[in-house]
Design a protein around this motif. Structure first.
Motif, PDB file in Angstrom:
ATOM      1  N   VAL A 318      -5.208   4.949  -0.958  1.00 56.19           N
ATOM      2  CA  VAL A 318      -6.044   4.146  -1.240  1.00 56.19           C
ATOM      3  C   VAL A 318      -5.293   2.405  -1.814  1.00 56.19           C
ATOM      4  N   ALA A 319      -4.738   3.114  -2.999  1.00 57.06           N
ATOM      5  CA  ALA A 319      -4.065   1.389  -3.671  1.00 57.06           C
ATOM      6  C   ALA A 319      -2.838   0.939  -2.611  1.00 57.06           C
ATOM      7  N   ASN A 320      -1.757   1.984  -2.297  1.00 58.07           N
ATOM      8  CA  ASN A 320      -1.049   1.435  -2.078  1.00 58.07           C
ATOM      9  C   ASN A 320      -1.180   1.075  -0.433  1.00 58.07           C
ATOM     10  N   GLN A 321      -2.330   1.400  -0.151  1.00 55.57           N
ATOM     11  CA  GLN A 321      -2.484   1.277   0.952  1.00 55.57           C
ATOM     12  C   GLN A 321      -2.262  -0.485   1.731  1.00 55.57           C
ATOM     13  N   PHE A 322      -3.603  -0.877   0.056  1.00 54.81           N
ATOM     14  CA  PHE A 322      -3.285  -2.178   0.297  1.00 54.81           C
ATOM     15  C   PHE A 322      -2.109  -3.081  -0.213  1.00 54.81           C
ATOM     16  N   ALA A 323      -1.432  -3.053  -1.288  1.00 53.33           N
ATOM     17  CA  ALA A 323       0.005  -2.998  -1.093  1.00 53.33           C
ATOM     18  C   ALA A 323       0.833  -2.984  -0.219  1.00 53.33           C
ATOM     19  N   LEU A 324       0.886  -2.000   0.864  1.00 56.77           N
ATOM     20  CA  LEU A 324       1.220  -2.097   1.863  1.00 56.77           C
ATOM     21  C   LEU A 324       1.225  -2.995   2.349  1.00 56.77           C
ATOM     22  N   GLN A 325      -0.144  -3.110   3.255  1.00 51.53           N
ATOM     23  CA  GLN A 325      -0.393  -4.270   3.730  1.00 51.53           C
ATOM     24  C   GLN A 325      -0.148  -4.889   3.343  1.00 51.53           C
ATOM     25  N   GLN A 326      -0.581  -6.110   2.315  1.00 51.43           N
ATOM     26  CA  GLN A 326      -0.109  -7.018   1.921  1.00 51.43           C
ATOM     27  C   GLN A 326       1.359  -7.304   2.269  1.00 51.43           C
ATOM     28  N   ARG A 327       2.172  -6.640   2.236  1.00 46.86           N
ATOM     29  CA  ARG A 327       3.462  -7.143   1.990  1.00 46.86           C
ATOM     30  C   ARG A 327       3.597  -6.795   3.767  1.00 46.86           C
ATOM     31  N   LEU A 328       3.621  -6.403   4.214  1.00 41.74           N
ATOM     32  CA  LEU A 328       3.375  -6.330   5.777  1.00 41.74           C
ATOM     33  C   LEU A 328       3.381  -7.415   6.548  1.00 41.74           C
ATOM     34  N   MET A 329       2.220  -7.981   6.086  1.00 45.30           N
ATOM     35  CA  MET A 329       1.495  -9.184   6.206  1.00 45.30           C
ATOM     36  C   MET A 329       2.913 -10.144   5.371  1.00 45.30           C
ATOM     37  N   ASN A 330       3.066  -9.853   4.824  1.00 54.06           N
ATOM     38  CA  ASN A 330       3.663 -11.296   4.054  1.00 54.06           C
ATOM     39  C   ASN A 330       4.928 -11.248   4.792  1.00 54.06           C
ATOM     40  N   ILE A 350      -0.959   4.838   5.525  1.00 52.83           N
ATOM     41  CA  ILE A 350       0.182   5.975   5.297  1.00 52.83           C
ATOM     42  C   ILE A 350      -0.553   7.558   6.131  1.00 52.83           C
ATOM     43  N   MET A 351      -0.486   8.264   6.284  1.00 49.85           N
ATOM     44  CA  MET A 351      -1.331   8.979   7.403  1.00 49.85           C
ATOM     45  C   MET A 351      -1.624   9.776   5.884  1.00 49.85           C
ATOM     46  N   PRO A 352      -2.784  10.181   6.170  1.00 52.77           N
ATOM     47  CA  PRO A 352      -3.312  11.195   4.462  1.00 52.77           C
ATOM     48  C   PRO A 352      -3.260  12.980   4.233  1.00 52.77           C
ATOM     49  N   ASP A 353      -2.789  13.481   5.175  1.00 54.20           N
ATOM     50  CA  ASP A 353      -2.842  14.873   5.882  1.00 54.20           C
ATOM     51  C   ASP A 353      -1.197  15.108   6.147  1.00 54.20           C
TER      52      ASP A 353
END
Lengths: 572, 462
Positions: A318-330, A350-353
């Motif tokens: 969850v935490a990383n998804q947020f960070a990734l999303q932010q960086r993609l947007m940037n 990120i695919m969870p399973d």
């Protein structure tokens, strides 16, 4: 006694004829002997059955519970049949009262006998209907009885019942086709809104009179109407055209639906192209999923390397998804000339399973506007795009890693330089093949098809073909090739990783090992490609030949490497 | 990662080609001569920030530093409509304005004296950029300032910015006509040493070839500086097209040069460009196809380097990158590659994999050209060493006679001995040898244990 009998026949119990719990009439035994001879007693039995059926049908027809448009009209039809029969009885009763005819039990029997079979069939039909969920499939049940009874009068009656149901279906179709509205308070139609607010077909509810493909056309037309009216893009002409639907008999509906589809496909095409939505979405996908805007992802990879190297626990996810999303947007805001609203349609996850590093699990999501998301960029389609995206992303990241070593070339020994050069060559020309020979070529083919067509549905198939070919030509469905690509990426990673760790001891040993591994991989890659080449023909042959040409342009990876390893063996 | 590049223009030649380069970039990006974005160019999808930055008032300003020891060319620039384009703080003119007198030694020692002032400018420019990737140096190797000061700068920059790429556009002298700079061979050789040891990538612009192209291909009888420089600026702008109009690949400088340069010394690139037409006679008759472009790029007459004809036929390409600009049918790319291989139009190295890389790039929408497709080739070809061999020959001729050495002996570096000259000669000889070795299949085991090569490389890493 005769009046009692007529009363019973119209479905009403009396003193002489009583209704039992199972709904059957029976003659009261106490007065069973009121002057009926044996043959009359025998005749009474079928009459009792008729009475029971009438009572049963009456009860069904008069049930005021509203839970189905179809049941409602069926009830009305059945009530009409019952009424007709009761009117027949009334005529008999009047005749008897006027004394114009002397009818005994036998006389009445012979007068109403023709109705027996119909009433019997109707009862069976109602029995069958009662076992069913009420919806438009009731028509199929009626059709079944109509086609299996073999008596013309009964066929005519069933046909009438069928026709009233057809009218309901017709109304529902017209409402959907014309206004994009579901006239369906009891969920009986074969199209409904699913949980995510998309219109979908319930295949089990398509009646026999419509084929599955016709049902799909029906869905498409209605969806189009919804889109077009949302865009306030329906013209007088469209209304007039579709207005015909209301007036035409049902038998011609197939042809009209087809015409509507064509009309809608054109209109929808205009909708998505005039406002440039289609091009915009396609470009967005090309620039991101297929990484045509390489600078976005060079930056994105740089920004997310540390995250995507990781393996994630569900909490980290969850935490990383947020960070990734932010960086993609940037990355997108920095390197893509697009409106913010358009950029924000993209997200990364990120695919969870799935096991492994982020690089194997990362995927993009793209929220498209209706109708593109439902009709073209479906979840399955986007999954394929994501597979290609992951391959391209990994190829790109390794090339960036290799480039990172380049500035230090001067301190490196020849075997290290050789390995870097070889790896770089294969990665670049594999990427070149995918980007130019596959993606750009297929894009130009699709562009040409789109250019010629004015039809949304034809575009849909052109795009589907585009993606299928790309998937095939990037060997997405050849596990051995995918494994080979993975090994190559892994090999390059190992090589680059060595420099990142700054451990210089053992470098030459490792490089010698990796050089051998590289030779082995090339042998494998070329034997795979040659194998596929020999098994293929025509259009499937071409892309393999193209990749072979790109990789082995100066015949080094096949002949040169072979000669080299022969020399090495000779030296030993 | 997408990058920023600082351009350093040195000496007359460097400033002239730099001037043409910025003119061209302004035209392609729709930036006016005063740095204002034109109204028609506001919707662009190009990347301007590789070569420009925006000032507080939104003006676009070149990431350029203009240096010269004499005022003529810079004054011309400052009297042109482009005077307001540059950051005035980035223009450095030596105060006494005497120039380097076409003497490498003088240019070099000017550098030592002016170090603080020059690097104040460069450091400020570097600090002001967000993600500086490279320095690009424009200069000539034959005169005094571009060669001498240029050499000094190359040494200092590679020390001071060890992680940044150093690329040069180096103009080689026209050997077809006699030069009024008699010490040209000394200047060239001394500069070549720095280009070998202190630059990561050198794009060779050979005045001999440029003049030949202008006369033979463009039918200009006596080509002017401006005409030659416009050819150069075409090359420079096309070679940066993938940075400025990014697509799948090659969107940073390292991504352009790393695939072309296999080993540290083999970093001298030649260029070719097509269509080279002054008038529209040829292009208007038929469509230019990708195959035309890719085939013509392999023809010697379109190369911007005049190499000695190769009698043994052993010289070969190490790598090729074709940057194709314009409307291209992508299916043509593969067909062209196929044709080139079938007809053996290009000979490649025998010691490693090699191929033709193709980058498809946009054309500027603001500049109209008569042709639909144009192509630039960046190639690493071993025959470039014949150019160095020629310089060596000319150097040897002068050196044997000890001709014109007095003016060098006046400079600190040569006061005690001429060892620097001989050392430079060794470096260039070893460079020529390495290029020759690169034509053979055992190149990768060449020079592994040679002390000279090791010493030279340790010098740069120190």
């Amino acid at each position: 006694m005769i009046r009692e009998l007529l009363f019973m026949l119209s479905g009403q119990p009396g003193a002489l004829f009583v209704k039992k719990d199972n709904g059957q009439f029976e003659m009261c035994s106490a007065i069973a002997d009121v002057g009926l001879c044996q043959s009359e007693k025998e005749i009474i039995k079928p009459l009792l059955k008729i009475g029971s059926n009438v009572a049963f049908l009456n009860e069904f027809a008069e049930d005021r519970k509203m839970n189905s448009l179809y049941l409602e009209v069926i009830k009305q039809s059945i009530a009409k049949c019952v009424t007709e029969f009761q009117e027949e009885l009334l005529v008999i009763e009047v005749e008897i009262l006027e004394g114009s005819s002397m009818l005994g039990v036998t006389g009445i029997h012979s007068k109403i006998m023709p109705h027996t079979l119909l009433l019997e069939y109707l009862k069976e039909l109602v029995d069958a209907i009662k076992l069913q969920e009420p919806n438009c499939l009731l028509m199929d049940t009626i059709q079944h009885y109509r086609d299996h009874c073999g008596v013309s009068k009964i066929i005519a009656t069933f046909q009438q019942i069928y026709n009233v149901c057809l009218k309901v279906l017709h109304k529902q179709l017209v409402s959907w086709l014309l206004f994009g509205k579901l006239l369906d308070p009891y969920n009986e139609f074969f199209i409904h809104l699913d949980g995510s607010k998309n219109f979908v077909i319930n295949g089990e509810k398509i009646p026999n009179c419509l084929s599955v493909s016709l049902a799909q056309q029906v869905l498409f037309v209605g969806e189009s109407v919804v889109a077009l009216s949302e865009a306030q893009d329906l013209s007088e002409e469209d209304w007039e055209f579709m207005g015909k639907l209301r007036k035409i008999p049902f038998e011609n509906i197939v042809e009209i639906i087809r015409q509507c589809r064509d009309q809608m496909a054109r209109r929808l095409w205009n909708l998505v192209t005039e406002k440039d939505r289609l091009n915009r979405s396609l470009n967005m996908i090309l620039n991101t999923f297929l990484m045509k805007k390489g600078d976005i992802f060079a930056y994105f990879i740089h920004q997310t390397e540390s995250i995507l190297d990781g393996q994630f626990t569900p909490v980290q996810l969850v935490a990383n998804q947020f960070a990734l999303q932010q960086r993609l947007m940037n990355s997108l805001k920095k390197y893509l000339e697009e409106e913010e609203a358009e950029i924000e349609r993209l997200s990364v996850n990120i695919m969870p399973d799935v096991q492994g590093q982020g690089w194997e699990r990362v995927f993009l999501e793209y929220k498209t506007e209706w109708p593109l998301g439902v009709l073209i960029f479906t979840p399955d389609t986007m999954q394929t795009y994501n597979k290609i995206f992951r391959l391209l992303l990994n190829l790109r990241r390794i090339q960036l890693n290799l480039n990172g070593l380049w500035k230090n070339l001067v301190v490196l020994d020849k075997p290290v330089l050789e390995l870097r050069w070889n790896l770089q060559h294969v990665l670049i020309h594999l990427s070149q093949y995918i980007q130019i020979d596959v993606i750009e070529v297929q894009k130009s083919i699709m562009d040409r098809q789109i250019d010629q067509c004015q039809d949304f549905d034809k575009f849909r198939s052109a795009h589907a073909n585009f993606l299928v070919v790309i998937a095939a030509q990037t060997f997405l469905h050849v596990p051995a090739m995918q494994a080979c690509f993975k090994d190559l990426i892994h090999l390059a990673l190992k090589f680059c990783g060595f420099f990142a760790n700054d451990r210089k001891e053992g470098l030459m040993l490792l490089v010698a090992e990796l050089n051998l591994e590289f030779e082995r991989l090339m042998q494998l890659l070329f034997s795979l490609l040659n194998g596929m080449y020999q098994q293929s023909s025509g259009t499937t042959m071409e892309p393999i030949a193209q990749l072979l040409l790109r990789l082995d342009f100066n015949y080094y990876l096949t002949e040169g490497l072979q000669a080299k390893s022969n020399r090495t063996i000779g030296e030993i | 990662m997408p990058s920023e590049v600082i351009t350093l223009q040195l000496g007359q030649c460097g400033n002239q080609i730099g001037f043409e380069f910025w003119k061209k970039l302004c035209a392609e990006h729709g930036i006016s001569s005063e740095g204002v974005l034109e109204d028609f160019a506001t919707e662009g999808v190009d990347r301007k920030d590789v070569f420009f930055y925006q000032a507080d008032d939104e003006h676009y300003i070149p990431r350029a530093v203009l240096l010269d020891l004499e005022p003529r060319v810079i004054n011309t620039i400052m009297n042109s409509p482009y005077a307001k384009l540059y950051n005035p703080e980035n223009i450095y003119l030596s105060k006494h304005g005497g120039g380097a007198g076409n003497n490498w030694g003088s240019g070099y020692s000017h550098g030592e004296r002016l170090f603080d002032e020059i690097f104040d400018i460069i450091d400020r420019e570097a600090e002001g950029s967000e993600n500086l990737e490279a320095f690009t140096l424009c200069h000539s190797i034959a005169g005094g300032t571009g060669s001498g000061l240029g050499s000094y700068m190359l040494e200092r920059i590679s020390e001071r910015y060890p992680k940044k790429l150093v690329q040069t556009y180096s103009v080689f002298p026209n050997l077809a006509e006699s030069s009024d700079v008699v010490v040209q061979p000394y200047n060239s050789l001394l500069t070549l040493k720095r280009l070998t040891l202190n630059a990561d990538c050198v794009v060779v612009l050979d005045n001999t070839a440029l003049n030949r192209i202008a006369t033979d291909r463009l039918h200009i009888e006596t080509p002017s500086f401006t005409q030659i420089n416009s050819l150069v600026s075409t090359i420079m702008s096309a070679s940066t097209a993938t940075l400025r109009y990014p697509s799948y690949m090659n969107n940073d400088l390292i991504g352009l040069v790393a695939p072309l340069i296999p080993t540290p010394r083999l970093h001298f690139l030649m260029t070719g460009y097509t269509p080279l037409t002054n008038d529209h006679e040829e292009t208007s008759v038929r469509k230019t196809t990708v195959l035309d472009v890719m085939r013509r790029l392999l023809q010697p007459q379109n190369m911007m380097v005049s190499t000695t004809p190769d009698r043994n036929g052993s010289h070969c390409y190490t790598s090729i990158l074709n940057i194709i600009q314009g409307e291209v049918d992508p299916t043509q790319i593969h067909k062209s590659l196929q044709r080139i291989r079938e007809r053996k139009l290009a000979q490649f190295i025998p010691w490693g994999p090699a191929s033709i890389q193709v980058a498809l790039s946009r054309k500027s929408p603001y500049v109209t050209t008569s042709h639909r497709v144009s192509g630039l080739m960046l190639a690493n070809h071993t025959s470039i060493s014949t150019l160095f061999a020629r310089t060596l020959q000319q150097f040897d001729k002068l050196r044997k006679r000890e001709a014109f050495l007095d003016q060098f002996r006046k400079e600190a570096m040569f006061q005690d001995s001429l060892d620097e000259m001989d050392d430079s000669r060794d470096v260039i000889q070893s460079l020529v040898d390495e290029y020759t070795a690169a034509t053979k299949s055992d190149y990768l085991s060449w020079g592994m244990n040679r002390p000279g090569a090791l010493a030279a490389s340790s010098q740069t890493t120190a």
